[in-house]
Design a protein around this motif. Structure first.
Motif, PDB file in Angstrom:
ATOM      1  N   ALA A   4       0.852  -1.183   0.000  1.00 25.29           N
ATOM      2  CA  ALA A   4       0.000   0.000   0.000  1.00 25.29           C
ATOM      3  C   ALA A   4       0.892   1.239   0.000  1.00 25.29           C
ATOM      4  N   PRO A   5       0.467   2.296  -0.645  1.00 27.27           N
ATOM      5  CA  PRO A   5       1.274   3.531  -0.645  1.00 27.27           C
ATOM      6  C   PRO A   5       1.272   4.189   0.725  1.00 27.27           C
ATOM      7  N   LYS A   6       2.415   4.678   1.139  1.00 25.63           N
ATOM      8  CA  LYS A   6       2.569   5.365   2.411  1.00 25.63           C
ATOM      9  C   LYS A   6       3.379   6.634   2.210  1.00 25.63           C
ATOM     10  N   LEU A   7       3.177   7.606   3.077  1.00 25.47           N
ATOM     11  CA  LEU A   7       3.865   8.883   3.018  1.00 25.47           C
ATOM     12  C   LEU A   7       4.818   8.986   4.205  1.00 25.47           C
ATOM     13  N   HIS A   8       6.115   9.205   3.902  1.00 21.39           N
ATOM     14  CA  HIS A   8       7.134   9.307   4.950  1.00 21.39           C
ATOM     15  C   HIS A   8       7.887  10.613   4.777  1.00 21.39           C
ATOM     16  N   LEU A   9       8.275  11.230   5.873  1.00 23.90           N
ATOM     17  CA  LEU A   9       9.119  12.416   5.881  1.00 23.90           C
ATOM     18  C   LEU A   9      10.535  12.023   6.295  1.00 23.90           C
ATOM     19  N   ARG A  10      11.503  12.434   5.510  1.00 30.91           N
ATOM     20  CA  ARG A  10      12.887  12.046   5.786  1.00 30.91           C
ATOM     21  C   ARG A  10      13.785  13.260   5.555  1.00 30.91           C
ATOM     22  N   GLN A  11      14.710  13.483   6.482  1.00 30.97           N
ATOM     23  CA  GLN A  11      15.676  14.574   6.370  1.00 30.97           C
ATOM     24  C   GLN A  11      17.040  14.008   5.983  1.00 30.97           C
ATOM     25  N   THR A  12      17.593  14.550   4.901  1.00 36.32           N
ATOM     26  CA  THR A  12      18.914  14.126   4.430  1.00 36.32           C
ATOM     27  C   THR A  12      19.738  15.356   4.082  1.00 36.32           C
ATOM     28  N   GLN A  13      21.028  15.191   4.113  1.00 40.21           N
ATOM     29  CA  GLN A  13      21.964  16.237   3.721  1.00 40.21           C
ATOM     30  C   GLN A  13      22.662  15.824   2.431  1.00 40.21           C
ATOM     31  N   SER A  14      22.725  16.732   1.489  1.00 41.33           N
ATOM     32  CA  SER A  14      23.387  16.457   0.215  1.00 41.33           C
ATOM     33  C   SER A  14      23.992  17.743  -0.310  1.00 41.33           C
ATOM     34  N   LEU A  15      25.018  17.598  -1.104  1.00 39.95           N
ATOM     35  CA  LEU A  15      25.694  18.737  -1.696  1.00 39.95           C
ATOM     36  C   LEU A  15      25.045  19.042  -3.037  1.00 39.95           C
TER      37      LEU A  15
END
Length: 507
Positions: A4-15
């Motif tokens: 089933a589709p789910k919505l997640h919040l994720r914090q990442t660091q990238s250049l």
């Protein structure tokens, strides 16, 4: 298991490589000439960028622009009476009203000559014309040959064949075209082609229209009247000359060691690529980016070369004056130009600081080299410099590519100071590979004719000096220095020694 589709919040660091960051990276690895061309294009596109002039001229211009004045003279000084008083002549005498007086030297020259037609400063297309800005066209090999063909042949058929042969010359002056293919294409007989080629091979400079190196050298020797049977044998056996088999070469030529040495000296004076004298390619001079001088306190002074330091200014006064009088679209364009100009100025300043920081650390690491020469060059890698100045290795790598430093020892590329390490036989400090190469060249230059050093002997001598090195490494370094093997050097030194003995006995 349920999908089933789910919505997640994720914090990442990238250049994120923004266009401005990419521009800074490109500026860092540009050479002086590349940076100059880049700035010229940016100044052409951005009306808010301008070159900083020497002295206070730029400040005067900006002050004049801010006050609305563009010259040093007041309006009263620009009147006809004032000009007439300065020049001691009236305007009627300087600029006659008769239009016919402008074209006395011809309409074409009058339109181009900056002191003749029109207003005296305009070319035929309406732009300014300066004779000093024009240069003569470079003289090519094809032009030089075609002029001689016109004098060497009178038969139109031979002239046509000669021009076809000239089309087959490469930049070194060799005739690479197939004679049979040319003969079939233009409908000429092969004997006629050979006769024309023989005449073309007498053109200046000697050696043109040769089909290989041996023929090129032979043509030059014929022009000097030095192509005797002994020279013919040497030219026909260039492979032995390359191997330095002088004993076999002297036997084939039928000469002793003294004559063979004279023949070798004659061969060295010949030009293997006679056509390169007309090459139009130019070599850009090396301009150092960093200058290292001895300081009064016993250390070293490291500074950027002011000749290579780019000077650009952001004309904020022009932006402030124009932005209030333009439409929204034009104001947006000017705002974007101002941002790009400020970013470019900051990037150039950061580039200069980074180059100076890297060069200063290299000078600190290689202080012994500046004092004692190449034998004191230390092993150094990018990580060592990067860790010392708190930068990434890739940044140091970009700085050291095609950047040059002028030192009391000479001008070197920054990459020159980075070399691999060779272990010490005694367990002490490692040795720089560049210093080892210099030591190998020194040992070979000092060898005696009766004691030529082999690669194994070089290994033993270097290990005696505390350098742990393998024989294959010595051979690799020797070949990189373009030094022949011990067998070839022994043959050459024996031949030179025999020629010297023969000269003394004759005396």
């Amino acid at each position: 298991m349920v999908l089933a589709p789910k919505l997640h919040l994720r914090q990442t660091q990238s250049l994120v490589m923004t266009p401005q960051l990419l521009q800074s990276i490109r500026l860092l690895q540009m050479t002086h000439l590349e940076l100059t061309h880049f700035l010229d294009s940016e100044i052409e596109r951005n009306p808010l960028l301008e070159r900083q002039e020497d002295g206070d001229r730029a400040g005067e211009w900006r002050e004049q622009e801010a006050t609305g004045k563009t010259g040093n003279d007041s309006p009263a000084d620009n009147t006809a009476e004032a000009i007439s008083g300065k020049l001691d002549a009236s305007l009627e005498n300087l600029f006659p009203d008769d239009p016919g007086t402008h074209d006395r030297i011809g309409p074409d020259l009058s339109a181009q000559w900056k002191s003749a037609g029109g207003n005296g400063l305009q070319a035929a297309g309406g732009g300014s014309y300066d004779l000093e800005d024009t240069t003569a066209a470079a003289r090519t090999l094809r032009d030089h040959v075609n002029e001689q063909i016109a004098l060497a042949f009178t038969d139109p058929a031979q002239v046509l064949i000669a021009h076809e042969l000239a089309e087959g010359l490469d930049e070194a002056g060799y005739m690479l075209a197939d004679l049979d293919e040319i003969a079939e294409r233009i409908g000429a007989a092969r004997p006629q082609m050979d006769a024309v080629l023989a005449t073309c091979q007498t053109l200046d400079p000697p050696g043109l229209f040769a089909r290989n190196l041996a023929e090129c050298l032979a043509l030059q020797l014929i022009a000097r009247d030095r192509y005797d049977p002994a020279m013919r044998a040497m030219v026909d056996n260039l492979d032995l000359l390359a191997k330095r088999d002088f004993q076999a070469l002297g036997r084939l030529c039928g000469v002793d060691a003294e004559d063979l040495a004279d023949m070798l000296a004659e061969i060295r004076t010949l030009d293997p690529k006679p056509g390169m004298a007309f090459s139009t390619g130019t070599a850009d001079p090396v301009v150092p980016d960093v200058i290292v001088k001895a300081a009064s306190d016993g250390g070293w002074s490291v500074e950027l070369n002011p000749e290579t330091l780019p000077r650009v200014l952001v004309n904020e006064a022009y932006y402030a004056r124009v932005s209030t009088q333009t439409r929204d679209d034009d104001r947006h364009f000017l705002t974007e130009c101002l941002q790009n100009a400020n970013w470019l100025a900051r990037s150039l300043d950061q580039r200069a600081k980074t180059i100076l920081k890297v060069a200063s650390e290299i000078v600190r690491q290689q202080d012994a080299f500046l004092v004692g020469g190449v034998s004191h060059l230390r092993p150094l890698n990018l990580r060592t410099v990067a860790d010392a100045i708190g930068m990434h290795e890739s940044t140091v790598s970009r700085v050291t590519v095609n950047k040059y430093v002028m030192t009391p020892r000479g001008t070197f590329e920054l990459r020159y100071f980075f070399s691999s390490a060779l272990a010490s036989a005694s367990g002490g400090d490692a040795h720089s590979s560049e210093a080892v190469r210099g030591r190998i060249r020194q040992l070979i230059d000092e060898e005696r004719p009766d004691a030529v050093l082999s690669d194994d002997a070089l290994v033993d001598m270097l290990r005696g000096e505390g350098i742990d090195i393998a024989r294959r490494t010595v051979a690799k370094y020797r070949e990189a220095l373009n030094i022949p093997s011990s067998v070839q050097r022994r043959r050459e030194k024996k031949m030179l020694a025999a020629a010297a003995r023969g000269g003394r006995s004759a005396a």
